[in-house]
Design an enzyme around this catalytic site. Structure first.
Site: not given
Ligand code: ARG
Ligand code: ASP
Length: 734
Positions: A87, A223, A655
């Site tokens: 992402h 991810d 992230s």
């Protein structure tokens, strides 16, 4: 007597709470030796603070980058290979995609260096050195100084200091306030600008579970994506050039494929964006009782409508996937935050903390002289700011979610630029805007936007008091019978901004004409009325209160550090490099429910829904699962690990951060938090706050077995830190 016992009880509760939340905190890497090393070692860390942050030799920090300023990434090979989330790389992957080669849908793997794809504008920033410059920055600053004078003086101090900072010409200097402006830190940074896309799994792996699973545990998302940092031939930062060379980093992370177990020590190293851990109770109340409900209700209405269209219409589904995801991401996080604070009685705990703080303050004459009344005034200011802050959130959500308003905004901004650069610049600015609008309209459906407008206008005008909206906008609302449908239908029918063709035709008129016509467009007229009313009645008033809040929040921060002086303080996240540590551990989200620490490919298959846009599984992965073809990456029980959780204190911006084991080897890739714990930004609770990571073995398995890109794994350094331990344990058992 009773009161004394109560006091003791309270004090021991506080201490207990502290011991339990030993994993709270986002620490500055250069202060670990002083503040955390002992505890980290007690929790299982096998390296020293100097192995994590060191200015004299390569250390862990030299493998960590701020990825584009919005995520974190880490170097995992001697040739500049960079790992981050899917992402985080999403936009780059999307930009290289077309109908013929859809890398979002099918994945992308460069089989050699020539195939790696450049991404203009994307950067990777290393931290060279961190210095405490509080003394210099605050020289001459007096208590009670006017805020503007204070800011100007600090600015002057910092500018005066900069020329004396030792750095290379290709490095930058960044100064950041910490602890609400009680301290100042300087960062020497080195930014690389040639970052190429190397690999990405298909979304059915990298975004598996999409919005339904977002912020949730148990999770089964791979991810991750891979990039490579390129440098000039001299190894220094350089603009993109075809003959740039892969970066040879000061340090890269070895990768442990021994896996994780419950209670293993882990640390997460990255660039967390923003937290608010030192708010007074009324500040926290404003978020969970005012702001979160406001933002959630507006997005709830918008999302329901968009979802309805997406389910019915394949094209709209594609057009709105990314927008829906970003709107839903905040929406879901805020719901989790409200519920989490309520469930853990976060407000009661704040109030109890403030009671203890006040008691101690009153017992200490010196401190009392300095800080008496600060907390009460601050709480009062948050109460005063409340209605404005909430009205601001409603306004922001209204103008963010009705896209037509943002088109008006872009048009006005363009015209302002022409005003500045002269009428001759019109064609140039116009072409630029049309190019942007072309992209925007590709993912735009007027009927969706119009329905969103109907719902949000009704909600906005029925919820926000008219005195926060302003006369002009309210007038338009009344002319339309106070009816969202009537208002929206009229605007959308008559505006010249609702399709690319209309937009282009409108701008094709002579500039002089447009200058006047623009204000007659019903969308722009209404948007400006709303904005003017908002600026006058909400923004300007709130801004003054917020200035006062900032000032008092700074004093209250200092007061907390002096009054509650057994507490160990860490500065709120502000996108600077931090390290947080904890243990691999499950949690109990509610009565009778207990979550395990890790998920496996079995769980992916349990969730598998053929053809579904969130839960489809690629055929190749199903084959590998059927054949249990996991190579050296499987667990000792033969299963393929996918994700795991731990009690590291993380937030947005973390992230892509590496999860490291006790030795500093990479074991996981951080990408999310659990829903029950999203309140950690304002109310960390070690009992239920967990960060979510992809198990690094799943990443390697996908690269090697799924994508057939073994050459990338060969570039990495795989290690077995637990192999040394195992024979000893076996000996013991025998
Ligand atoms: N919740 C994660 C974060 O805050 C992941 C967001 C990306 N995934 C998504 N389905 N929107 O950024
Ligand atoms: N998903 C977040 C990010 O993109 C991380 C988090 O909020 O826990 O940074």
């Amino acid at each position: 007597m009773l009161r004394f016992v109560k006091g003791l009880l309270f004090a021991s509760c506080l201490l207990l709470q502290q011991a339990a939340s030993a994993t709270e905190g986002m620490w500055l890497p250069q202060l670990l030796g002083q503040l955390n090393e002992k505890e980290m070692k007690a929790m299982g860390m096998k390296i020293s603070a100097a192995d994590i942050y060191n200015v004299n030799r390569g250390s862990l920090k030299d493998a960590i980058v701020s990825f584009g300023g919005f995520c974190t990434g880490e170097v995992i090979s001697s040739q500049g290979l960079l790992l981050t989330n899917h992402h985080c790389g999403y936009r780059s992957i999307q930009q290289h995609s077309s109908v013929g080669s859809n890398y979002l849908a099918d994945g992308f793997w460069a089989m050699n260096r020539q195939q790696e794809l450049p991404n203009p504008g994307l950067t990777a920033t290393f931290i060279v050195r961190i210095e405490d410059i509080t003394k210099q920055a605050l020289a001459g600053v007096q208590n009670g100084m006017d805020e503007k004078d204070r800011a100007a003086l600090i600015n002057k101090n910092i500018e005066a200091l900069k020329p004396s900072i030792k750095k290379e010409a290709y490095q930058d200097v960044l100064v950041k306030p910490m602890f609400e402006g009680n301290q100042y830190f300087l960062f020497v940074t080195q930014t690389y600008k040639d970052i190429r896309l190397v690999g990405a799994p298909p979304s059915s792996i990298g975004k598996f579970g999409a919005d339904t699973d977002n912020w949730m545990w148990p999770r089964h998302t791979g991810d991750f994506s891979l990039f490579r940092i390129y440098a000039g031939k001299d190894g220094l930062p350089a603009e993109y050039a075809a003959d740039n060379v892969p970066l040879s980093p000061k340090h890269f992370l070895p990768i442990s494929i021994d896996g994780i177990e419950k209670n293993d020590f882990t640390m997460v190293f990255g660039f967390p964006g923003r937290t608010n851990e030192y708010l007074p109770s009324e500040g926290m109340r404003l978020i969970v009782e005012g702001q979160d409900p406001a933002r959630v209700s507006m997005r709830d209405a918008a999302l329901k409508i968009i979802d309805g269209f997406m389910r019915e219409d394949e094209q709209i589904k594609i057009q709105y996937a990314a927008k829906y995801a970003s709107t839903a991401n905040g929406w879901k996080k805020w719901i989790g935050e409200m519920q989490g604070v309520e469930r853990t009685k976060g407000l009661d705990r704040k109030v109890a903390y403030e009671t203890e703080y006040t008691k101690r303050l009153n017992n200490n004459n010196a401190l009392k002289q300095l800080y008496a009344g600060v907390l009460d005034s601050l709480n009062a200011l948050y109460i005063k700011a409340g209605p404005y802050v909430v009205a601001q959130d409603y306004y922001n959500e209204l103008t963010r979610n009705i896209e037509l308003f943002s088109f008006s905004n872009r048009l006005l901004n363009m015209l302002n630029k022409v005003k500045k650069d002269g009428p001759d610049s019109y064609t140039e600015h116009k072409e630029l805007l049309l190019k942007t609008m072309k992209g925007i309209f590709q993912d735009y459906s007027m009927k969706v936007d119009q329905q969103v407008a109907v719902a949000l206008l009704d909600l906005y005008f029925s919820t926000v008091k008219s005195r926060y909206i302003g006369g002009e906008a309210y007038q338009i609302w009344m002319e339309n019978n106070k009816d969202g449908k009537m208002t929206a239908n009229k605007i959308f029918a008559l505006t010249a901004l609702s399709s690319y063709e209309k937009f282009e035709a409108f701008l094709d008129q002579p500039y002089e004409k447009i200058q006047n016509l623009v204000y007659q467009d019903p969308a722009t007229r209404f948007m400006m009325a709303l904005r003017n009313g908002f600026v006058e009645n909400v923004y300007n008033v709130n801004k003054d209160i917020q200035d006062e809040i900032d000032q008092l929040q700074r004093v209250y921060m200092k007061a907390q550090m002096e009054v509650m002086n057994e507490r160990r303080f860490y500065p709120d996240a502000n996108s600077t490099m931090r390290i947080t540590y904890g243990k691999v551990d499950g949690y109990s989200p509610r009565d009778a429910v207990q979550y395990n620490i890790s998920t496996t490919l079995e769980g992916v298959m349990e969730k598998y829904k053929p053809g579904d846009y969130e839960f489809d599984v690629p055929g190749k992965l199903r084959d590998l699962y059927r054949d249990k073809d996991y190579g050296p990456y499987k667990r000792s029980d033969g299963k393929m690990p996918v994700c795991f959780i731990a009690s590291n204190h993380t937030t947005g911006g973390n992230s892509g951060s590496p999860a490291l084991d006790a030795y500093g080897n990479l074991v996981g890739l951080n990408f999310d938090r659990t829903w029950e714990g999203t309140m950690s930004d304002i109310n960390y609770d070690a009992k239920i706050c967990r960060n979510i990571m992809v198990d690094i073995r799943y990443v390697l398995f996908i690269i090697d077995k799924y994508a057939g890109a073994k050459h990338l794994v060969d570039e990495m350094k795989l290690v077995h830190p637990k192999a040394k331990v195992r024979p000893m344990m076996e000996r013991k058992r025998a």
